[in-house]
Design an enzyme around this catalytic site. Sequence first.
Site, mmCIF file in Angstrom:
data_model
loop_
_atom_site.group_PDB
_atom_site.id
_atom_site.type_symbol
_atom_site.label_atom_id
_atom_site.label_comp_id
_atom_site.label_asym_id
_atom_site.label_seq_id
_atom_site.Cartn_x
_atom_site.Cartn_y
_atom_site.Cartn_z
ATOM 1 N N GLU A 14 0.844 -1.197 0.000
ATOM 2 C CA GLU A 14 0.000 0.000 0.000
ATOM 3 C C GLU A 14 0.880 1.247 0.000
ATOM 4 O O GLU A 14 1.689 1.438 0.900
ATOM 5 C CB GLU A 14 -0.905 -0.017 1.249
ATOM 6 N N LYS A 15 0.735 2.094 -1.006
ATOM 7 C CA LYS A 15 1.611 3.254 -1.180
ATOM 8 C C LYS A 15 1.316 4.421 -0.255
ATOM 9 O O LYS A 15 2.046 5.405 -0.252
ATOM 10 C CB LYS A 15 1.548 3.723 -2.635
ATOM 11 N N HIS A 16 0.257 4.375 0.549
ATOM 12 C CA HIS A 16 -0.114 5.496 1.409
ATOM 13 C C HIS A 16 0.400 5.394 2.844
ATOM 14 O O HIS A 16 0.357 6.370 3.581
ATOM 15 C CB HIS A 16 -1.644 5.634 1.456
ATOM 16 N N HIS A 44 4.241 6.831 -4.354
ATOM 17 C CA HIS A 44 2.966 7.542 -4.351
ATOM 18 C C HIS A 44 3.039 8.653 -5.388
ATOM 19 O O HIS A 44 4.077 9.299 -5.531
ATOM 20 C CB HIS A 44 2.687 8.140 -2.964
ATOM 21 N N HIS A 50 -3.149 14.585 -7.077
ATOM 22 C CA HIS A 50 -3.029 13.415 -6.200
ATOM 23 C C HIS A 50 -1.661 13.446 -5.532
ATOM 24 O O HIS A 50 -0.641 13.193 -6.185
ATOM 25 C CB HIS A 50 -3.204 12.125 -7.006
ATOM 26 N N CYS A 102 -3.337 11.889 2.309
ATOM 27 C CA CYS A 102 -3.419 11.926 0.848
ATOM 28 C C CYS A 102 -4.661 12.750 0.497
ATOM 29 O O CYS A 102 -5.735 12.514 1.060
ATOM 30 C CB CYS A 102 -3.541 10.509 0.292
ATOM 31 N N HIS A 105 -7.175 9.994 -0.832
ATOM 32 C CA HIS A 105 -7.464 8.770 -0.072
ATOM 33 C C HIS A 105 -7.442 8.929 1.445
ATOM 34 O O HIS A 105 -7.504 7.942 2.161
ATOM 35 C CB HIS A 105 -6.507 7.656 -0.517
#
Length: 118
Positions: A14-16, A44, A50, A102, A105
């Site tokens: 998961e990039k967050h 990310h 974004h 983010c 997100h």
Amino acid sequence: MLGEYIKSGDFKGEKHVPVIEAPDTVKKNEWFEVEVSVGKEIPHPNLVEHHIAWIELYAMPEGAPYILRIGRYEFSPTLEEPVIKAKIKLEKNSKLIALSYCNIHGLWEGSKDVKVEE
């Protein structure tokens, strides 16, 4: 109430998730470096539409009824990578907690336990 909106996960998938890099063990009241990054394994996006807007770093000392905010670091999309370094010291075993935001997100959390020796 805010806790139900904070997401977590495995940073390798998961990039967050903010990833905290710090020693596992430190000496009491001696300075050490902490690095927090978002997108460690999966980059990310860093676009106006974004991006990671900010990272906050906290310490939760063992047995304490409170959490200490170490700092808040804000980023300019397209100009900065979401990576911070801080030099801190601890008096007792603590959980370091990082939050990242983010703009699409929402809130994400990562943590790391740090043992403090005399």
